[in-house]
Scaffold this motif. Structure first.
Motif, PDB file in Angstrom:
ATOM      1  N   ILE A  98       0.834  -1.209   0.000  1.00  0.00           N
ATOM      2  CA  ILE A  98       0.000   0.000   0.000  1.00  0.00           C
ATOM      3  C   ILE A  98       0.860   1.246   0.000  1.00  0.00           C
ATOM      4  CG2 ILE A  98      -1.652   1.343   1.364  1.00  0.00           C
ATOM      5  CD1 ILE A  98      -2.895  -1.364   2.190  1.00  0.00           C
ATOM      6  N   LYS A  99       1.933   1.250   0.797  1.00  0.00           N
ATOM      7  CA  LYS A  99       2.821   2.402   0.859  1.00  0.00           C
ATOM      8  C   LYS A  99       3.490   2.649  -0.491  1.00  0.00           C
ATOM      9  CE  LYS A  99       6.436   4.390   3.672  1.00  0.00           C
ATOM     10  NZ  LYS A  99       7.276   4.231   4.829  1.00  0.00           N
ATOM     11  N   ARG A 100       3.902   1.565  -1.157  1.00  0.00           N
ATOM     12  CA  ARG A 100       4.551   1.700  -2.456  1.00  0.00           C
ATOM     13  C   ARG A 100       3.577   2.207  -3.511  1.00  0.00           C
ATOM     14  NH1 ARG A 100       7.243  -3.437  -5.050  1.00  0.00           N
ATOM     15  NH2 ARG A 100       5.139  -4.068  -4.567  1.00  0.00           N
ATOM     16  N   LEU A 101       2.324   1.755  -3.478  1.00  0.00           N
ATOM     17  CA  LEU A 101       1.335   2.172  -4.474  1.00  0.00           C
ATOM     18  C   LEU A 101       0.857   3.608  -4.274  1.00  0.00           C
ATOM     19  CD1 LEU A 101      -0.818  -1.078  -4.774  1.00  0.00           C
ATOM     20  CD2 LEU A 101       0.848  -0.184  -6.414  1.00  0.00           C
ATOM     21  N   THR A 102       0.882   4.089  -3.031  1.00  0.00           N
ATOM     22  CA  THR A 102       0.404   5.445  -2.753  1.00  0.00           C
ATOM     23  C   THR A 102       1.532   6.467  -2.702  1.00  0.00           C
ATOM     24  OG1 THR A 102       0.503   5.073  -0.372  1.00  0.00           O
ATOM     25  CG2 THR A 102      -1.588   4.593  -1.480  1.00  0.00           C
ATOM     26  N   ARG A 103       2.750   6.053  -3.015  1.00  0.00           N
ATOM     27  CA  ARG A 103       3.897   6.953  -2.993  1.00  0.00           C
ATOM     28  C   ARG A 103       3.762   8.007  -4.094  1.00  0.00           C
ATOM     29  NH1 ARG A 103       9.519   4.059  -3.145  1.00  0.00           N
ATOM     30  NH2 ARG A 103       8.555   3.207  -4.993  1.00  0.00           N
ATOM     31  N   SER A 104       4.169   9.221  -3.785  1.00  0.00           N
ATOM     32  CA  SER A 104       4.119  10.304  -4.756  1.00  0.00           C
ATOM     33  C   SER A 104       5.098  10.033  -5.894  1.00  0.00           C
ATOM     34  CB  SER A 104       4.468  11.626  -4.080  1.00  0.00           C
ATOM     35  OG  SER A 104       4.509  12.658  -5.031  1.00  0.00           O
ATOM     36  N   LYS A 105       4.696  10.360  -7.104  1.00  0.00           N
ATOM     37  CA  LYS A 105       5.536  10.128  -8.272  1.00  0.00           C
ATOM     38  C   LYS A 105       6.076  11.424  -8.873  1.00  0.00           C
ATOM     39  CE  LYS A 105       3.183   5.809  -9.179  1.00  0.00           C
ATOM     40  NZ  LYS A 105       2.702   5.697  -7.836  1.00  0.00           N
ATOM     41  N   ASP A 143       9.761  11.140   1.225  1.00  0.00           N
ATOM     42  CA  ASP A 143       9.806   9.682   1.030  1.00  0.00           C
ATOM     43  C   ASP A 143      11.198   9.236   0.602  1.00  0.00           C
ATOM     44  OD1 ASP A 143       7.154   9.411   1.731  1.00  0.00           O
ATOM     45  OD2 ASP A 143       6.420   9.228  -0.329  1.00  0.00           O
ATOM     46  N   ARG A 174       6.233  15.697  -0.616  1.00  0.00           N
ATOM     47  CA  ARG A 174       6.022  14.331  -0.145  1.00  0.00           C
ATOM     48  C   ARG A 174       7.019  13.366  -0.785  1.00  0.00           C
ATOM     49  NH1 ARG A 174       0.719  10.861  -1.399  1.00  0.00           N
ATOM     50  NH2 ARG A 174       1.412   8.923  -0.492  1.00  0.00           N
ATOM     51  N   TYR A 175       7.278  13.524  -2.075  1.00  0.00           N
ATOM     52  CA  TYR A 175       8.251  12.675  -2.769  1.00  0.00           C
ATOM     53  C   TYR A 175       9.637  12.843  -2.156  1.00  0.00           C
ATOM     54  CZ  TYR A 175      11.164  10.775  -6.499  1.00  0.00           C
ATOM     55  OH  TYR A 175      12.088  10.060  -7.209  1.00  0.00           O
TER      56      TYR A 175
END
Length: 112
Positions: free
Chosen positions: A6-13, A23, A19-20
């Motif tokens: 979940i953390k990987r899928l919701t990470r900012s791109k 992270d 936020r990126y």
């Protein structure tokens, strides 16, 4: 395992978002440093050996050779991992050296 997914899928791109950057700082924080280089006048020089990457409040510290090589605010830094995942390239205004914008390459210690 589900939490990591979940953390990987919701990470900012967006690499320009706050936020990126936070992270990325959390991801590289805690790695042991083999050596640190800086490119000056098209020559890559080793500026430190044997240290670590630490996150203190909203600042990232690169510590090597018993000295703080770079201290920068996470909100102002741009960091990207090397393709080999053996290190990270950090570009930021260095608070330790008068706010001068520096680009350093931090190579991690390799553990099996």
């Amino acid at each position: 395992m589900l939490r990591k997914l979940i953390k990987r899928l919701t990470r900012s791109k967006n690499p320009n978002s706050r936020r990126y950057r936070m992270d990325m700082a959390k991801q590289i924080c805690g790695h042991h440093v083999k050596y640190v280089t800086e490119r000056r006048d098209d020559v890559e020089e080793v500026i430190g050996r044997s240290g670590g990457l630490n996150l203190r409040g909203d600042e990232l510290l690169v510590f090597a050779s018993a000295d703080v090589l770079m201290r920068c605010r996470v909100a102002d830094m741009q960091a990207s991992e090397l393709l080999s995942k053996d290190g990270v390239v950090i570009t930021a205004p260095d608070l330790e050296h008068g706010g001068k914008v520096r680009t350093i390459i931090v190579y991690y210690v390799y553990y099996r």
